[in-house]
Enzyme design. Structure first.
Site, PDB file in Angstrom:
ATOM      1  N   GLY A 115       0.456  -1.515   0.114  1.00  0.00           N
ATOM      2  CA  GLY A 115       0.002  -0.028  -0.534  1.00  0.00           C
ATOM      3  C   GLY A 115       1.051   0.929  -0.307  1.00  0.00           C
ATOM      4  O   GLY A 115       1.995   1.290  -0.132  1.00  0.00           O
ATOM      5  N   HIS A 175       7.719  -2.548   2.553  1.00  0.00           N
ATOM      6  CA  HIS A 175       6.200  -3.208   2.783  1.00  0.00           C
ATOM      7  C   HIS A 175       5.007  -1.424   2.669  1.00  0.00           C
ATOM      8  O   HIS A 175       3.214  -1.908   2.669  1.00  0.00           O
ATOM      9  CB  HIS A 175       5.888  -3.332   4.553  1.00  0.00           C
ATOM     10  CG  HIS A 175       5.705  -2.527   5.294  1.00  0.00           C
ATOM     11  ND1 HIS A 175       6.920  -1.343   5.168  1.00  0.00           N
ATOM     12  CD2 HIS A 175       5.394  -2.259   6.382  1.00  0.00           C
ATOM     13  CE1 HIS A 175       6.416  -0.553   6.624  1.00  0.00           C
ATOM     14  NE2 HIS A 175       5.591  -0.897   6.753  1.00  0.00           N
TER      15      HIS A 175
END
Length: 409
Positions: A282, A315
């Site tokens: 994301g 991440h």
């Protein structure tokens, strides 16, 4: 553009401040190998975005208090035109059906409270029987709850206007209690007491190390079950069917082979990215996300970079502003602003309006302004990864701005 540089013999992707690099070097001094991903920033003992490999040891602080925090994404059979007229109503239903916030319990009739993981022998590794049952019941109640902080449920459209559901959260109170318990035991303090903030390197040949490893993996299974239940529940709310699941931890430890030797690889805010391995990453509440994979069949130069990264990648986009910097400081008794924050409600709302994002919950400390831009972070990882799909956020649901959650990563 130079993709990777060396910091005291440690491969580093992207640009980082001196404190983050110093923290990385300190942790690496007790490890076999280390690397820092492009979304890295200062963390607790070990920098977020850090990857560290040990010989038969695991770092409690490295895995972190939100054991097995991670991302899951589901590609559905829906197209944008099917849900676009109903986005506001769908956002409301997601917010009212899924539990967000501190210590919440999952009230849904179909919550997976009788999952076989609750009978796993690993529960026996908790030293106190009373604590064992109390934690099992807390975990049962919280399974399928999202928490607060940077944890979310999102609905996206990809480049073909196919609808995806993405979620980000970890093992909730279970992981936090396990990490806190072993931090205390490492310091010869009783389970449940508050120990000093230390790295807590556990030898996996020891009884304590074996107990932690069993419970860490239990928390990993727990997080997987919770994320998949939430993501599938949202697909159900949208009226779609699941076609593809992409799912990974990014706060965890794995037994892997690197350079011909088995090592314990701890990734804190870093995603496994072996060639062909997919991940959902994301950006922020107001930025695109991606489905990526470790570049398959890499050329020798790319393979060398992948190996240097310990087959890991980012991440997320990575913070550039702390929560305090974003929110400012307010006197809780008087409400007087002692120090103004660097992000305003108007600035956050303007960003989201321009992107067409429907937000439920969320606070200024999660505003897009506090994060790097994901395309720049991905570019800094070079050809070690390749983007398969770009996901445009339509709905973002998070805990409310005033929710405090001790289990966030």
């Amino acid at each position: 553009m130079k993709i990777m540089r060396w910091e005291k013999g440690i491969p580093v992707f992207g640009q980082h401040d001196a404190q983050t690099l110093s923290q990385l070097c300190d942790v690496a001094s007790r490890a076999e190998k280390a690397a820092l991903m492009a979304d890295g920033h200062l963390g607790y003992i070990m920098p977020v975005g850090g990857v560290v490999a040990y010989r038969n040891k695991v770092s409690v602080a490295g895995v972190g208090f939100d054991i097995a925090c991670g991302n899951a994404a589901i590609r559905t059979d829906l197209k944008l035109e099917q849900i676009q007229p109903h986005l506001e109503a769908l956002a409301d239903e997601i917010a009212s059906t899924i539990s967000f916030g501190i210590g919440r319990s999952n009230k849904s009739d179909d919550a997976p409270i009788h999952h076989p993981l609750f009978e796993d022998p690993a529960w026996e590794a908790i030293p106190d029987k009373g604590e064992q049952e109390a934690l099992r019941e807390k975990a049962r109640a919280q399974l399928g709850t999202v928490g607060s902080g940077n944890h979310y449920v999102d609905v996206f459209a990809d480049e073909q206007n196919r609808i995806w559901v993405g979620v980000h959260f970890g093992s909730r109170g279970l992981g936090h209690t396990v990490a806190s318990g072993f931090m205390a035991l490492f310091q010869n303090r009783p389970w449940g007491s508050r120990g000093a903030e230390v790295e807590a390197l556990l030898d996996l040949s020891s009884e304590l190390g074996q107990a932690y490893w069993a419970l860490m993996n239990l928390a990993g299974r727990y997080a997987y079950v919770g994320r998949e239940w939430v993501a599938r529940k949202v697909v159900q709310i949208l009226g779609g069917r699941e076609l593809e699941l992409v799912h990974n931890h990014h706060n965890f430890a794995w037994k892997e082979f690197h350079g011909g030797q088995e090592l314990i690889v701890v990734r804190k805010g870093a995603t496994p990215a072996f060639p062909g391995q997919k991940s959902f990453v994301g950006g922020s509440m107001g930025d695109d996300a991606v489905i990526l994979q470790g570049t398959p069949d890499p050329d020798p130069e790319t393979r060398a970079l992948q190996e240097a990264a310990l087959f890991s990648t980012v991440h997320g986009a990575g913070r550039v502003m702390s929560r305090r910097q974003a929110l400012g400081k307010v006197d809780r008794k008087t409400g007087k602003i002692l120090q103004p924050g660097q992000v305003t409600q108007e600035a956050m709302e303007k960003w989201l309006q321009q992107k067409g994002v429907i937000l439920r919950g969320g606070g200024l400390d999660e505003s897009p302004q506090v994060y790097r831009r994901l395309p720049e972070v991905l570019e800094a990882q070079g050809k070690t990864i390749e983007v398969l799909h770009t996901l445009r956020p339509l709905i973002v649901v998070m805990a409310g701005a005033n929710e405090f959650d001790p289990y966030k990563d």
